[in-house]
Write a protein that holds these residues in place. Structure first.
Motif, PDB file in Angstrom:
ATOM      1  N   ARG A  37       0.843  -1.192   0.000  1.00  0.00           N
ATOM      2  CA  ARG A  37       0.000   0.000   0.000  1.00  0.00           C
ATOM      3  C   ARG A  37       0.880   1.244   0.000  1.00  0.00           C
ATOM      4  NH1 ARG A  37      -2.635  -0.568   6.083  1.00  0.00           N
ATOM      5  NH2 ARG A  37      -0.743   0.003   7.276  1.00  0.00           N
ATOM      6  N   GLN A  38       0.300   2.307  -0.496  1.00  0.00           N
ATOM      7  CA  GLN A  38       1.034   3.570  -0.547  1.00  0.00           C
ATOM      8  C   GLN A  38       0.083   4.716  -0.256  1.00  0.00           C
ATOM      9  OE1 GLN A  38       3.300   4.219  -4.134  1.00  0.00           O
ATOM     10  NE2 GLN A  38       4.693   5.601  -3.071  1.00  0.00           N
ATOM     11  N   ALA A  39       0.390   5.437   0.799  1.00  0.00           N
ATOM     12  CA  ALA A  39      -0.374   6.623   1.161  1.00  0.00           C
ATOM     13  C   ALA A  39       0.309   7.847   0.558  1.00  0.00           C
ATOM     14  CB  ALA A  39      -0.457   6.743   2.679  1.00  0.00           C
ATOM     15  N   PRO A  40      -0.425   8.928   0.371  1.00  0.00           N
ATOM     16  CA  PRO A  40       0.174  10.132  -0.222  1.00  0.00           C
ATOM     17  C   PRO A  40       1.393  10.600   0.560  1.00  0.00           C
ATOM     18  CG  PRO A  40      -2.200  10.343  -0.150  1.00  0.00           C
ATOM     19  CD  PRO A  40      -1.868   9.101   0.622  1.00  0.00           C
ATOM     20  N   GLY A  41       2.479  10.846  -0.157  1.00  0.00           N
ATOM     21  CA  GLY A  41       3.693  11.342   0.466  1.00  0.00           C
ATOM     22  C   GLY A  41       4.515  10.306   1.195  1.00  0.00           C
ATOM     23  N   LYS A  42       4.103   9.052   1.121  1.00  0.00           N
ATOM     24  CA  LYS A  42       4.825   7.983   1.810  1.00  0.00           C
ATOM     25  C   LYS A  42       5.332   6.951   0.816  1.00  0.00           C
ATOM     26  CE  LYS A  42       2.478   8.357   6.260  1.00  0.00           C
ATOM     27  NZ  LYS A  42       1.804   7.598   7.356  1.00  0.00           N
ATOM     28  N   GLU A  43       6.301   6.170   1.268  1.00  0.00           N
ATOM     29  CA  GLU A  43       6.835   5.110   0.432  1.00  0.00           C
ATOM     30  C   GLU A  43       5.855   3.931   0.387  1.00  0.00           C
ATOM     31  OE1 GLU A  43      11.623   5.850   1.061  1.00  0.00           O
ATOM     32  OE2 GLU A  43      10.704   4.004   1.762  1.00  0.00           O
ATOM     33  N   ARG A  44       6.022   3.124  -0.644  1.00  0.00           N
ATOM     34  CA  ARG A  44       5.204   1.921  -0.744  1.00  0.00           C
ATOM     35  C   ARG A  44       5.552   0.984   0.409  1.00  0.00           C
ATOM     36  NH1 ARG A  44       3.748  -0.222  -6.626  1.00  0.00           N
ATOM     37  NH2 ARG A  44       3.334   2.032  -6.680  1.00  0.00           N
ATOM     38  N   GLU A  45       4.529   0.472   1.060  1.00  0.00           N
ATOM     39  CA  GLU A  45       4.684  -0.286   2.299  1.00  0.00           C
ATOM     40  C   GLU A  45       4.163  -1.703   2.118  1.00  0.00           C
ATOM     41  OE1 GLU A  45       2.938   0.009   6.914  1.00  0.00           O
ATOM     42  OE2 GLU A  45       1.933   1.018   5.257  1.00  0.00           O
ATOM     43  N   PHE A  46       4.924  -2.657   2.594  1.00  0.00           N
ATOM     44  CA  PHE A  46       4.501  -4.057   2.564  1.00  0.00           C
ATOM     45  C   PHE A  46       3.315  -4.268   3.498  1.00  0.00           C
ATOM     46  CE2 PHE A  46       4.839  -8.539   2.154  1.00  0.00           C
ATOM     47  CZ  PHE A  46       4.794  -9.114   3.418  1.00  0.00           C
ATOM     48  N   VAL A  47       2.315  -4.980   2.997  1.00  0.00           N
ATOM     49  CA  VAL A  47       1.162  -5.353   3.812  1.00  0.00           C
ATOM     50  C   VAL A  47       1.226  -6.834   4.163  1.00  0.00           C
ATOM     51  CG1 VAL A  47      -1.352  -5.565   3.856  1.00  0.00           C
ATOM     52  CG2 VAL A  47      -0.270  -3.546   2.807  1.00  0.00           C
ATOM     53  N   GLY A  48       1.397  -7.669   3.152  1.00  0.00           N
ATOM     54  CA  GLY A  48       1.467  -9.099   3.398  1.00  0.00           C
ATOM     55  C   GLY A  48       1.706  -9.853   2.108  1.00  0.00           C
ATOM     56  N   ALA A  49       1.929 -11.147   2.247  1.00  0.00           N
ATOM     57  CA  ALA A  49       2.186 -11.986   1.083  1.00  0.00           C
ATOM     58  C   ALA A  49       1.771 -13.414   1.377  1.00  0.00           C
ATOM     59  CB  ALA A  49       3.661 -11.926   0.689  1.00  0.00           C
ATOM     60  N   VAL A  50       1.473 -14.130   0.317  1.00  0.00           N
ATOM     61  CA  VAL A  50       1.205 -15.566   0.402  1.00  0.00           C
ATOM     62  C   VAL A  50       2.092 -16.232  -0.631  1.00  0.00           C
ATOM     63  CG1 VAL A  50      -0.805 -15.319  -1.144  1.00  0.00           C
ATOM     64  CG2 VAL A  50      -0.547 -17.381   0.258  1.00  0.00           C
ATOM     65  N   ILE A  51       2.823 -17.261  -0.198  1.00  0.00           N
ATOM     66  CA  ILE A  51       3.753 -17.890  -1.131  1.00  0.00           C
ATOM     67  C   ILE A  51       3.000 -18.751  -2.138  1.00  0.00           C
ATOM     68  CG2 ILE A  51       5.602 -17.814   0.558  1.00  0.00           C
ATOM     69  CD1 ILE A  51       5.317 -20.882   0.809  1.00  0.00           C
ATOM     70  N   TRP A  52       3.695 -19.175  -3.189  1.00  0.00           N
ATOM     71  CA  TRP A  52       3.062 -19.822  -4.330  1.00  0.00           C
ATOM     72  C   TRP A  52       2.336 -21.116  -3.974  1.00  0.00           C
ATOM     73  CZ3 TRP A  52       8.070 -20.206  -2.983  1.00  0.00           C
ATOM     74  CH2 TRP A  52       8.674 -21.467  -3.006  1.00  0.00           C
ATOM     75  N   THR A  53       2.794 -21.792  -2.937  1.00  0.00           N
ATOM     76  CA  THR A  53       2.115 -23.023  -2.546  1.00  0.00           C
ATOM     77  C   THR A  53       0.867 -22.751  -1.725  1.00  0.00           C
ATOM     78  OG1 THR A  53       3.426 -23.160  -0.540  1.00  0.00           O
ATOM     79  CG2 THR A  53       4.297 -24.282  -2.498  1.00  0.00           C
ATOM     80  N   GLY A  54       0.730 -21.529  -1.251  1.00  0.00           N
ATOM     81  CA  GLY A  54      -0.402 -21.186  -0.391  1.00  0.00           C
ATOM     82  C   GLY A  54      -0.261 -21.638   1.039  1.00  0.00           C
ATOM     83  N   THR A  55       0.866 -22.221   1.374  1.00  0.00           N
ATOM     84  CA  THR A  55       1.037 -22.806   2.704  1.00  0.00           C
ATOM     85  C   THR A  55       1.553 -21.827   3.747  1.00  0.00           C
ATOM     86  OG1 THR A  55       3.222 -23.580   2.026  1.00  0.00           O
ATOM     87  CG2 THR A  55       1.391 -25.137   1.836  1.00  0.00           C
ATOM     88  N   SER A  56       2.059 -20.680   3.296  1.00  0.00           N
ATOM     89  CA  SER A  56       2.586 -19.709   4.257  1.00  0.00           C
ATOM     90  C   SER A  56       2.138 -18.306   3.884  1.00  0.00           C
ATOM     91  CB  SER A  56       4.114 -19.752   4.288  1.00  0.00           C
ATOM     92  OG  SER A  56       4.586 -20.978   4.792  1.00  0.00           O
ATOM     93  N   THR A  57       1.828 -17.535   4.892  1.00  0.00           N
ATOM     94  CA  THR A  57       1.498 -16.130   4.713  1.00  0.00           C
ATOM     95  C   THR A  57       2.350 -15.290   5.651  1.00  0.00           C
ATOM     96  OG1 THR A  57      -0.324 -16.379   6.302  1.00  0.00           O
ATOM     97  CG2 THR A  57      -0.896 -16.479   3.962  1.00  0.00           C
ATOM     98  N   TYR A  58       2.576 -14.070   5.266  1.00  0.00           N
ATOM     99  CA  TYR A  58       3.391 -13.145   6.034  1.00  0.00           C
ATOM    100  C   TYR A  58       2.673 -11.804   6.082  1.00  0.00           C
ATOM    101  CZ  TYR A  58       6.790 -16.718   4.797  1.00  0.00           C
ATOM    102  OH  TYR A  58       7.427 -17.920   4.620  1.00  0.00           O
ATOM    103  N   TYR A  59       2.813 -11.110   7.193  1.00  0.00           N
ATOM    104  CA  TYR A  59       2.135  -9.829   7.374  1.00  0.00           C
ATOM    105  C   TYR A  59       3.064  -8.830   8.033  1.00  0.00           C
ATOM    106  CZ  TYR A  59      -2.005 -12.713   6.605  1.00  0.00           C
ATOM    107  OH  TYR A  59      -2.928 -13.581   6.064  1.00  0.00           O
ATOM    108  N   SER A  60       2.812  -7.571   7.724  1.00  0.00           N
ATOM    109  CA  SER A  60       3.509  -6.525   8.450  1.00  0.00           C
ATOM    110  C   SER A  60       2.911  -6.427   9.858  1.00  0.00           C
ATOM    111  CB  SER A  60       3.361  -5.184   7.734  1.00  0.00           C
ATOM    112  OG  SER A  60       2.013  -4.743   7.786  1.00  0.00           O
TER     113      SER A  60
END
Length: 124
Positions: A37-60
């Protein structure tokens, strides 16, 4: 390759919202999918991800416990369920894709493909 986000809109603090990212032109099951996500005037920020197998997720830390990422390989779609939204969650949300990677997922430069973004507005 095309990533198309949808679902962004204006909501009140405390509401829930689900974003979708439909992928085409790639073998979806081979790709780790991230949300930023990116808010005005801020850098793009990681929110989360799910790996290709779907077995793991990661969050800020800022969204952990409130946001949930899932993927549906039958629909080539990744979702971002956002609960208990806060005004500080307001931003343009982007999905991104990278092939078979589970390292440095919080870094925008890790990803190969990006969507155009969808606006989420949260009012207090």
């Amino acid at each position: 390759v095309q990533l198309v986000e949808s679902g962004g809109r204006s909501v009140q603090a405390g509401d829930s919202l689900r974003l979708s990212c439909a992928a085409s032109g790639l073998t979806f099951s081979w790709y780790t999918m991230g949300w930023f996500r990116q808010a005005p005037g801020k850098e793009r920020e990681f929110v989360g991800a799910v790996i290709w197998t779907g077995t793991s997720t990661y969050y800020s830390d800022s969204v952990k416990g409130r946001f949930t990422i899932s993927r549906d390989s039958a629909k080539n779609t990744v979702y971002l369920q956002m609960d208990t939204l806060k005004p500080e969650d307001m931003a343009v949300y982007y999905c991104a894709a990278v092939q078979r990677t589970n390292t440095q997922l919080a870094m925008p430069r890790t990803y190969t493909y990006w969507g155009q973004g969808t606006q989420v507005t949260v009012s207090s």
